[in-house]
Write a protein that holds these residues in place. Structure first.
Motif, mmCIF file in Angstrom:
data_model
loop_
_atom_site.group_PDB
_atom_site.id
_atom_site.type_symbol
_atom_site.label_atom_id
_atom_site.label_comp_id
_atom_site.label_asym_id
_atom_site.label_seq_id
_atom_site.Cartn_x
_atom_site.Cartn_y
_atom_site.Cartn_z
ATOM 1 N N ASN A 177 0.809 -1.211 0.000
ATOM 2 C CA ASN A 177 0.000 0.000 0.000
ATOM 3 C C ASN A 177 0.847 1.267 0.000
ATOM 4 N N CYS A 178 1.848 1.354 0.907
ATOM 5 C CA CYS A 178 2.632 2.592 1.039
ATOM 6 C C CYS A 178 4.098 2.422 0.699
ATOM 7 N N GLY A 179 4.581 1.187 0.535
ATOM 8 C CA GLY A 179 5.974 0.969 0.172
ATOM 9 C C GLY A 179 6.928 0.858 1.338
ATOM 10 N N ALA A 180 6.441 0.940 2.572
ATOM 11 C CA ALA A 180 7.315 0.806 3.738
ATOM 12 C C ALA A 180 7.871 -0.617 3.820
ATOM 13 N N TYR A 181 8.983 -0.759 4.501
ATOM 14 C CA TYR A 181 9.668 -2.046 4.604
ATOM 15 C C TYR A 181 9.240 -2.755 5.890
ATOM 16 N N VAL A 182 9.183 -4.074 5.829
ATOM 17 C CA VAL A 182 8.891 -4.848 7.023
ATOM 18 C C VAL A 182 9.997 -4.611 8.041
ATOM 19 N N ASN A 183 9.653 -4.594 9.329
ATOM 20 C CA ASN A 183 10.639 -4.252 10.346
ATOM 21 C C ASN A 183 10.275 -4.903 11.668
ATOM 22 N N LEU A 184 11.114 -4.689 12.669
ATOM 23 C CA LEU A 184 10.962 -5.376 13.949
ATOM 24 C C LEU A 184 9.727 -4.945 14.730
ATOM 25 N N TYR A 185 9.083 -3.823 14.353
ATOM 26 C CA TYR A 185 7.911 -3.353 15.089
ATOM 27 C C TYR A 185 6.589 -3.826 14.475
ATOM 28 N N CYS A 186 6.663 -4.552 13.372
ATOM 29 C CA CYS A 186 5.444 -5.006 12.716
ATOM 30 C C CYS A 186 4.769 -6.125 13.513
ATOM 31 N N ASP A 187 3.439 -6.102 13.566
ATOM 32 C CA ASP A 187 2.668 -7.206 14.143
ATOM 33 C C ASP A 187 2.539 -8.301 13.090
ATOM 34 N N ILE A 188 2.879 -9.534 13.449
ATOM 35 C CA ILE A 188 2.894 -10.646 12.497
ATOM 36 C C ILE A 188 2.014 -11.774 13.023
ATOM 37 N N LEU A 189 1.151 -12.267 12.162
ATOM 38 C CA LEU A 189 0.325 -13.430 12.486
ATOM 39 C C LEU A 189 1.100 -14.671 12.049
ATOM 40 N N ILE A 190 1.609 -15.421 13.015
ATOM 41 C CA ILE A 190 2.485 -16.545 12.667
ATOM 42 C C ILE A 190 1.725 -17.679 12.000
ATOM 43 N N SER A 191 0.418 -17.706 12.159
ATOM 44 C CA SER A 191 -0.349 -18.786 11.535
ATOM 45 C C SER A 191 -0.484 -18.592 10.032
ATOM 46 N N SER A 192 -0.565 -17.349 9.585
ATOM 47 C CA SER A 192 -0.718 -17.066 8.153
ATOM 48 C C SER A 192 0.482 -16.372 7.539
ATOM 49 N N GLY A 193 1.379 -15.823 8.387
ATOM 50 C CA GLY A 193 2.536 -15.085 7.876
ATOM 51 C C GLY A 193 2.218 -13.661 7.487
ATOM 52 N N GLN A 194 0.994 -13.197 7.732
ATOM 53 C CA GLN A 194 0.648 -11.812 7.400
ATOM 54 C C GLN A 194 1.311 -10.842 8.380
ATOM 55 N N TRP A 195 1.687 -9.668 7.881
ATOM 56 C CA TRP A 195 2.291 -8.651 8.739
ATOM 57 C C TRP A 195 1.615 -7.309 8.490
ATOM 58 N N GLN A 196 1.492 -6.531 9.564
ATOM 59 C CA GLN A 196 0.842 -5.223 9.485
ATOM 60 C C GLN A 196 1.882 -4.120 9.414
ATOM 61 N N CYS A 197 1.742 -3.261 8.431
ATOM 62 C CA CYS A 197 2.681 -2.141 8.249
ATOM 63 C C CYS A 197 2.526 -1.146 9.395
ATOM 64 N N VAL A 198 3.641 -0.687 9.959
ATOM 65 C CA VAL A 198 3.577 0.265 11.074
ATOM 66 C C VAL A 198 3.305 1.677 10.584
ATOM 67 N N ILE A 199 3.460 1.929 9.285
ATOM 68 C CA ILE A 199 3.264 3.272 8.755
ATOM 69 C C ILE A 199 1.798 3.503 8.391
ATOM 70 N N CYS A 200 1.214 2.582 7.593
ATOM 71 C CA CYS A 200 -0.158 2.803 7.120
ATOM 72 C C CYS A 200 -1.151 1.805 7.691
ATOM 73 N N LYS A 201 -0.685 0.833 8.502
ATOM 74 C CA LYS A 201 -1.531 -0.179 9.155
ATOM 75 C C LYS A 201 -2.153 -1.166 8.169
ATOM 76 N N ASN A 202 -1.643 -1.244 6.955
ATOM 77 C CA ASN A 202 -2.167 -2.176 5.969
ATOM 78 C C ASN A 202 -1.662 -3.591 6.252
ATOM 79 N N GLN A 203 -2.530 -4.598 6.023
ATOM 80 C CA GLN A 203 -2.141 -5.994 6.191
ATOM 81 C C GLN A 203 -1.502 -6.493 4.891
#
Length: 861
Positions: A177-203
């Motif tokens: 969505n915004c081009g931000a990079y995955v990082n240590l502050y992202c929330d990650i769902l280990i069951s699906s591997g999805q991660w939430q962007c800390v900048i725009c909150k997009n999954q």
């Protein structure tokens, strides 16, 4: 790099261009013109955006404690530094963002005991690449955006540290969505591997990559365990190549030598050139060109004989003449191990200027010489399309050794500024040099111009060539020691090329101004995403000694507990490998003003404020305005962040920022804004260096560091006041581009002790500036000598203050015997300069009063 505000009429003699000022469109749309300080009727909202370091002074106790570790005798055997100074992270706020001991720390959603972060992850508010003006962010928009203090960061994207970022040889995972990079502050769902962007909150999905059995397993990915990571695409590197810190490796070097030097200057230059080639690594490739009315390209294929090809200097080299060089039998770039004797022979064969023509009137075809060097660097690729510009072997550097202005051929100006058409010809030459600088940058070539001697070099004309190529322009007194050291450091200051600097922050924050060595990037020059709000800057070169000053605002009152900042730089290194360095930071937000003020980093804040002021000080009259704006700034900080004295109209300046006014006082009277340097060309060069410099060098250029030599070979750090001029002592004053060693008259009469003190101070000065670029000139002198004015003019004249104020600011006085105090008092000469306290009283349009403990309380009405 141009300011994105309506054009203003330029003076006849235009000042040299400054580092870029970029204004994000979102800031321009909602705000008016920029302002560097509060004025009458100014609102709390911060100014709109523009894109345009030795440690700081210590916290003094009473009495001062002399250093316990003796200074080491030689630079070759590292030992602890003998004096401890406060780092960029103030001790008063080192624990400013620590969580309650009962609360767990969540990393990627996994609860880990507080204080047990991965070893590669620094505390959330600290990074070797990013220094914030405060370790916490105030939630109230009105105060956070106050233009007198503001909020921002100093970012050094190209800095190399011992424990650098982990290198990952794969593409980074980015938010769609915004081009931000995955990082240590992202929330990650280990069951699906999805991660939430800390900048725009997009999954975002990870294609199953982040599907693990436990959240602790996420730490196996460096980007999820560290705040900084390097993504590497091998590019042209050889298979099996072992990465090394690319900033420490030198690329091919072309040396351009002014032929119009008198004998004394030439002898010094020859010594510096001999030392330069002796210092280069054996595998470094070097080329030599001299220029006067013609351009002489030296050929290394003739053994120890000196051979050259000569081209006319009155016009740009033709394609046919360059083809004759490139496809001929001559060798114009050769490894040092094969051509060192030839290089020494070439330097020894140089002869001084023999005609009876004044220095300023001699013909120098500097522009044509740079064009010839670029043609050789391009090689056969000049026959190909403009899109093919890469060549194996790394990035090039052109070192111009200039003794005067460019007065012949393309990019030249008339010999005399009295020429009736000088203003127009100077403007034309500046545009031509700017184009040449961009052409050099396009071909991964940095042009450094090192000037020396007494002849004016017409800085406004030469500055665009250095700036647009990513290089620097330096002025020296002569071609001796300081010039030679800078020549060596410039040659090994390897640069990355084709850099793109991206800044992203939480939706709560807005980038309003960026000052640094780059130009605003056009949207089609980089990858964009659907809702990409990043601020992008094209960097002319990516070097360790650079930094960007980033000013930010809150869009509104902040509701979240944290705000996130991500800085990414993409560039090609020496081996044509594509590097993407991503740095992600998180700061806690607070409601209380006291918590915010306790986290303010005085040194960082003063450097950011200083860069804003210097950016606008383009002329002598601008400098006067900026000095007045600094006074207004201190007054406004006291009103907005201080506390009102009961039953009074006076305001107490916040004690959490006690050292900030003194740093700004040094700025207003020092070399950058004051009048201690006589020539405007010198001031403009210093200002350009300051605007692009790293935090360490910027801080020293803003506020000098004063260190006294003590008995037994130890050193003691003191405030930079003239009270340090004690006749029985030796003092070192580090002012960034200059380091002065002052010997007291009483000490100078004792030959043995003065020689030992001078040697120790000289070694200290070399240690302080060991990795600094530009290398400072180191000058030593005795009390009462004519050169001592360099030293005295940079010290605050605190001898004019009452005794109780002197002792409160300079506790070391209490250790002096009464007769020593009397001798010190009688040694001062009256000057019109105000002391720090006098300046606050007389230069500001309001009365001030000081308490005995000035660092704890002084008040402003």
């Amino acid at each position: 790099m141009e300011e994105t505000t309506p054009p203003q009429p330029q003076p006849a003699h235009a000042p040299p261009p400054f580092p870029a000022v970029f204004t994000p469109p979102s800031a321009l749309s909602s705000r008016g013109s920029p302002s560097t300080g509060p004025g009458p009727g100014s609102s709390p909202a911060a100014a709109p955006a523009h894109f345009s370091t030795p440690p700081g002074p210590p916290v003094f106790s009473s009495p001062l404690r002399p250093a316990a570790v003796p200074f080491r005798a030689t630079p070759a055997s590292p030992q602890p530094v003998p004096f401890a100074a406060r780092s960029a992270y103030s001790s008063s706020s080192s624990a400013a963002v620590s969580l309650p001991t009962s609360a767990p720390h969540f990393l990627n959603g996994a609860a880990t005991p507080h204080g047990h972060l991965p070893s590669s992850a620094p505390p959330p508010e600290e990074s070797p690449y990013v220094l914030f003006s405060a370790h916490k962010v105030l939630k109230q928009k009105k105060l956070l955006n106050a233009p007198s203090l503001g909020f921002g960061a100093l970012v050094s994207p190209g800095r190399e540290v011992t424990a650098g970022p982990v290198a990952v040889e794969r593409d980074p995972r980015r938010c769609l969505n915004c081009g931000a990079y995955v990082n240590l502050y992202c929330d990650i769902l280990i069951s699906s591997g999805q991660w939430q962007c800390v900048i725009c909150k997009n999954q975002n999905g990870s294609e199953g990559e982040f599907v693990v059995s436990s959240k602790h397993d996420l730490l196996q990915w460096p980007e999820l365990a560290s705040s900084a990571v390097n993504y590497v695409q091998p590019g042209n590197r050889r298979p099996g190549f072992v990465p090394v810190p690319e900033m420490r490796v030198s690329g091919p070097v072309f040396i351009l030598i002014d032929e119009c030097l008198d004998e004394a200057h030439l002898q010094h230059l020859q010594g510096s050139l001999h030392a330069l080639v002796d210092s280069l690594p054996p595998t470094s490739r070097v080329g030599i060109i001299s220029y006067g009315r013609t351009v002489s390209v030296y050929d290394f294929s003739e053994g120890t004989a000196v051979s050259m090809d000569v081209l006319p200097g009155n016009k740009s080299p033709t394609r046919e003449s360059l083809k004759a060089l490139i496809y001929g039998t001559g060798v114009y770039l050769s490894p040092i191990h094969a051509s060192l004797p030839v290089a020494h022979t070439i330097f020894s064969s140089l002869r001084p200027y023999r005609l009876s023509v004044p220095e300023v009137s001699r013909d120098r075809c500097l522009g044509a010489a740079v064009e010839v060097a670029l043609g050789i660097i391009q090689g056969p690729s000049m026959e190909l399309s403009r899109g093919i510009i890469k060549r194996a072997g790394g990035n090039y550097r052109i070192l111009v050794c200039a003794g005067g202005p460019s007065t012949f051929g393309p990019g030249s100006v008339p010999h005399s500024v009295q020429h009736p058409n000088y203003a127009y010809l100077e403007k034309t030459a500046m545009k031509w040099m700017e184009h040449l600088g961009h052409e050099a940058q396009r071909h991964s070539t940095v042009v450094d111009i090192l000037c020396a001697g007494t002849c004016p070099v017409r800085v406004p004309v030469l500055q665009p060539l250095a700036k647009c190529s990513g290089g620097v322009l330096l002025l020296h007194d002569d071609f001796g020691e300081a010039f030679g050291v800078n020549l060596q450091r410039a040659s090994t200051r390897a640069a990355g090329s084709h850099g793109l600097f991206e800044i992203r922050c939480s939706d709560d924050m807005l980038v309003t101004q960026v000052i640094g060595p780059g130009e605003e990037a056009s949207p089609d020059s980089h990858e964009t995403f659907k809702h990409d709000a990043s601020f992008c800057i094209n960097m002319n070169s990516v070097e360790e000694t650079q930094s960007f000053s980033v000013s930010m605002e809150a869009k509104g009152d902040i509701k979240n507990d944290y705000v996130y900042f991500q800085f990414a730089v993409l560039y090609s290194n020496m081996y044509q490998a594509e590097i993407t360095r991503v740095i992600t930071m998180r700061l806690q937000t607070v409601d209380g003003l006291s918590a915010y003020l306790a986290s303010v980093q005085d040194d960082v804040a003063s450097v950011i404020i200083g860069k804003r002021a210097i950016l606008r000080a383009r002329t002598a009259s601008d400098s006067i305005d900026m000095r007045l704006s600094i006074d207004e700034r201190i007054k406004d900080i006291a009103h907005k962040f201080g506390t009102q004295v009961p039953k009074s109209k006076l305001y107490r300046f916040p004690k959490e920022m006690a050292s900030l006014p003194e740093s700004l006082f040094h700025l207003r009277r020092g070399a950058l804004l004051g009048s201690i340097i006589g020539h405007e060309d010198e001031r403009s060069v210093l200002r350009n260096l300051f605007l692009n410099a790293s935090f360490d060098l910027s801080l020293r250029m803003l506020a000098p560091r004063c260190i006294m030599h003590r008995e037994g070979g130890t050193f003691e750090e003191l405030p930079a006041y003239d009270l340090a001029m004690q006749s029985n002592a030796a003092v070192v004053l580090d002012h960034g581009t200059d380091i002065f060693i002052w010997l007291g008259a009483e000490l100078a009469t004792q030959e043995g002790q003065s020689a030992a003190a001078l040697a120790a101070c000289r070694t200290l000065a070399e240690e302080l500036s060991e990795q600094r670029f530009p290398a400072p000139r180191i000058i030593s002198f005795k009390e009462g000598s004519s050169q001592a004015r360099y030293f005295v003019s940079r010290l605050i004249p605190a001898h004019k203050d009452p005794t109780y104020e002197q002792e409160s600011r300079f506790p070391q006085l209490r250790t002096l015997a009464p007769e020593q105090r009397a001798r010190l008092k009688s040694s001062f000469i009256h000057f019109d300069d105000h002391s720090f306290s006098e300046s606050l009283v007389k230069n500001m349009p309001m009365p001030c009063t000081f308490g005995l403990e000035w660092r704890e309380i002084y008040t402003i009405k």
